[in-house]
Design a protein around this motif. Structure first.
Motif, mmCIF file in Angstrom:
data_model
loop_
_atom_site.group_PDB
_atom_site.id
_atom_site.type_symbol
_atom_site.label_atom_id
_atom_site.label_comp_id
_atom_site.label_asym_id
_atom_site.label_seq_id
_atom_site.Cartn_x
_atom_site.Cartn_y
_atom_site.Cartn_z
ATOM 1 N N UNK A 61 0.851 -1.198 0.000
ATOM 2 C CA UNK A 61 0.000 0.000 0.000
ATOM 3 C C UNK A 61 0.884 1.245 0.000
ATOM 4 N N UNK A 62 0.506 2.209 -0.838
ATOM 5 C CA UNK A 62 1.155 3.523 -0.809
ATOM 6 C C UNK A 62 0.344 4.404 0.130
ATOM 7 N N UNK A 63 0.918 4.693 1.307
ATOM 8 C CA UNK A 63 0.239 5.547 2.287
ATOM 9 C C UNK A 63 0.802 6.955 2.194
ATOM 10 N N UNK A 64 -0.096 7.926 2.092
ATOM 11 C CA UNK A 64 0.318 9.329 2.136
ATOM 12 C C UNK A 64 -0.461 9.984 3.266
ATOM 13 N N UNK A 65 0.274 10.490 4.252
ATOM 14 C CA UNK A 65 -0.385 11.147 5.388
ATOM 15 C C UNK A 65 -0.494 12.637 5.097
ATOM 16 N N UNK A 66 -1.704 13.168 5.224
ATOM 17 C CA UNK A 66 -1.910 14.611 5.055
ATOM 18 C C UNK A 66 -1.188 15.357 6.185
ATOM 19 N N UNK A 67 -0.891 16.644 5.980
ATOM 20 C CA UNK A 67 -0.233 17.414 7.039
ATOM 21 C C UNK A 67 -1.003 17.304 8.360
ATOM 22 N N UNK A 68 -0.281 17.003 9.439
ATOM 23 C CA UNK A 68 -0.836 16.921 10.799
ATOM 24 C C UNK A 68 -1.958 15.899 10.962
ATOM 25 N N UNK A 69 -1.999 14.935 10.070
ATOM 26 C CA UNK A 69 -3.011 13.879 10.192
ATOM 27 C C UNK A 69 -2.657 12.913 11.322
ATOM 28 N N UNK A 70 -3.684 12.454 12.026
ATOM 29 C CA UNK A 70 -3.546 11.412 13.046
ATOM 30 C C UNK A 70 -4.400 10.226 12.642
ATOM 31 N N UNK A 71 -3.864 9.041 12.767
ATOM 32 C CA UNK A 71 -4.688 7.852 12.563
ATOM 33 C C UNK A 71 -4.811 7.103 13.886
ATOM 34 N N UNK A 72 -6.066 6.772 14.255
ATOM 35 C CA UNK A 72 -6.368 6.129 15.534
ATOM 36 C C UNK A 72 -5.595 4.804 15.690
ATOM 37 N N UNK A 73 -5.423 4.341 16.955
ATOM 38 C CA UNK A 73 -4.723 3.076 17.182
ATOM 39 C C UNK A 73 -5.420 1.913 16.462
ATOM 40 N N UNK A 74 -4.606 1.024 15.957
ATOM 41 C CA UNK A 74 -5.120 -0.170 15.270
ATOM 42 C C UNK A 74 -4.053 -1.258 15.324
ATOM 43 N N UNK A 75 -4.486 -2.485 15.115
ATOM 44 C CA UNK A 75 -3.510 -3.571 15.012
ATOM 45 C C UNK A 75 -3.492 -4.081 13.573
ATOM 46 N N UNK A 76 -2.567 -4.974 13.264
ATOM 47 C CA UNK A 76 -2.463 -5.541 11.912
ATOM 48 C C UNK A 76 -2.654 -7.063 11.922
ATOM 49 N N UNK A 77 -2.161 -7.705 13.012
ATOM 50 C CA UNK A 77 -2.178 -9.171 13.156
ATOM 51 C C UNK A 77 -1.362 -9.863 12.076
ATOM 52 N N UNK A 78 -0.356 -9.154 11.573
ATOM 53 C CA UNK A 78 0.611 -9.694 10.607
ATOM 54 C C UNK A 78 1.798 -8.730 10.647
ATOM 55 N N UNK A 79 2.981 -9.193 10.268
ATOM 56 C CA UNK A 79 4.108 -8.254 10.286
ATOM 57 C C UNK A 79 3.916 -7.186 9.214
ATOM 58 N N UNK A 80 4.580 -6.059 9.422
ATOM 59 C CA UNK A 80 4.512 -4.961 8.457
ATOM 60 C C UNK A 80 5.914 -4.379 8.275
ATOM 61 N N UNK A 81 6.227 -3.976 7.079
ATOM 62 C CA UNK A 81 7.489 -3.275 6.812
ATOM 63 C C UNK A 81 7.136 -1.942 6.173
ATOM 64 N N UNK A 82 7.692 -0.866 6.744
ATOM 65 C CA UNK A 82 7.324 0.495 6.345
ATOM 66 C C UNK A 82 8.558 1.215 5.827
ATOM 67 N N UNK A 83 8.489 1.664 4.599
ATOM 68 C CA UNK A 83 9.601 2.432 4.013
ATOM 69 C C UNK A 83 9.128 3.867 3.812
ATOM 70 N N UNK A 84 9.627 4.758 4.654
ATOM 71 C CA UNK A 84 9.285 6.178 4.551
ATOM 72 C C UNK A 84 10.181 6.806 3.483
ATOM 73 N N UNK A 85 9.596 7.399 2.464
ATOM 74 C CA UNK A 85 10.475 8.036 1.475
ATOM 75 C C UNK A 85 10.340 9.553 1.456
ATOM 76 N N UNK A 86 9.402 10.071 2.256
ATOM 77 C CA UNK A 86 9.260 11.519 2.321
ATOM 78 C C UNK A 86 8.576 11.895 3.630
ATOM 79 N N UNK A 87 9.111 12.874 4.349
ATOM 80 C CA UNK A 87 8.435 13.370 5.544
ATOM 81 C C UNK A 87 8.793 12.602 6.800
ATOM 82 N N UNK A 88 7.826 12.510 7.705
ATOM 83 C CA UNK A 88 8.048 11.877 9.018
ATOM 84 C C UNK A 88 6.747 11.274 9.526
ATOM 85 N N UNK A 89 6.865 10.081 10.109
ATOM 86 C CA UNK A 89 5.702 9.375 10.659
ATOM 87 C C UNK A 89 5.999 9.109 12.124
ATOM 88 N N UNK A 90 5.217 9.709 13.025
ATOM 89 C CA UNK A 90 5.400 9.466 14.458
ATOM 90 C C UNK A 90 4.469 8.348 14.898
#
Ligand SMILES: [Fe+2]
Length: 184
Positions: A61-90
């Motif tokens: 999935x290509x995820x793009x977070x809007x400026x100052x966006x927050x996404x509520x807590x969630x689980x995945x129940x599978x491993x995930x690998x995240x490659x940030x190529x622009x900006x910052x994800x807290x």
């Protein structure tokens, strides 16, 4: 040179390795080494989640977070690998409360920055925020069927466990885009 089809082919091979999350991490490190090339290919313009590939074994999935966006807590129940190529994800991480397993307690955080590739274990529960005034963009690879695996979210609103609903995620994107003046 970044090529989405090549990335998907490489992820399909990587999940057949004995340590799929490590193999996918290497694929992502290679594929996103040139962040400008990734941006030129995927062209993020507003917050959203674009499904690049979905199967029972792996989802990209290509995820793009809007400026100052927050996404509520969630689980995945599978491993995930995240490659940030622009900006910052807290990331804020959570655990289920021992006394009340459907409720959460915070258990730390991690700032993920452009150039980072991070692997999350299958039990992770996290909330994600873009702290910046501009878009944050990442490629997320999940070791399973991200769209159909039954799992949980806590929010929006009260932090109560409920079934994960991708429409709720889309609503968060729409709200954050509107706040940032990014119309479709
Ligand atoms: Fe997540």
């Amino acid at each position: 040179m970044f090529d989405v089809d090549q990335l998907i082919t490489d992820c399909q091979s990587a999940v057949r390795e004995t340590e799929p999350h490590r193999a996918v991490r290497e694929v992502l490190e290679r594929a996103t080494a040139d962040a400008t090339a990734v941006g030129d290919a995927l062209r993020p313009t507003r917050g959203g989640a674009e499904i690049l590939y979905s199967s029972p074994d792996v989802t990209v999935i290509h995820f793009v977070w809007a400026p100052h966006m927050n996404l509520f807590p969630h689980d995945h129940r599978m491993w995930a690998a995240i490659a940030l190529y622009n900006g910052q994800e807290d990331n804020v991480f959570f655990r289920r409360r021992p006394d009340e397993p459907r409720a959460l307690t915070e258990s730390g955080g991690k700032e993920v920055r452009a150039g980072d590739v991070v692997v999350l274990g299958k039990d992770v529960i996290h909330a994600v925020a873009n702290p910046l005034d501009r878009l944050t963009a990442a490629i997320h690879v999940y070791g399973g069927d991200y769209l159909d695996e039954p799992r949980s979210q806590w929010g929006p609103g009260p932090m109560e466990e409920r079934p994960f609903d991708f429409e709720a995620v889309r609503a968060q994107f729409a709200e954050a885009n509107a706040k940032a003046g990014l119309t479709a």
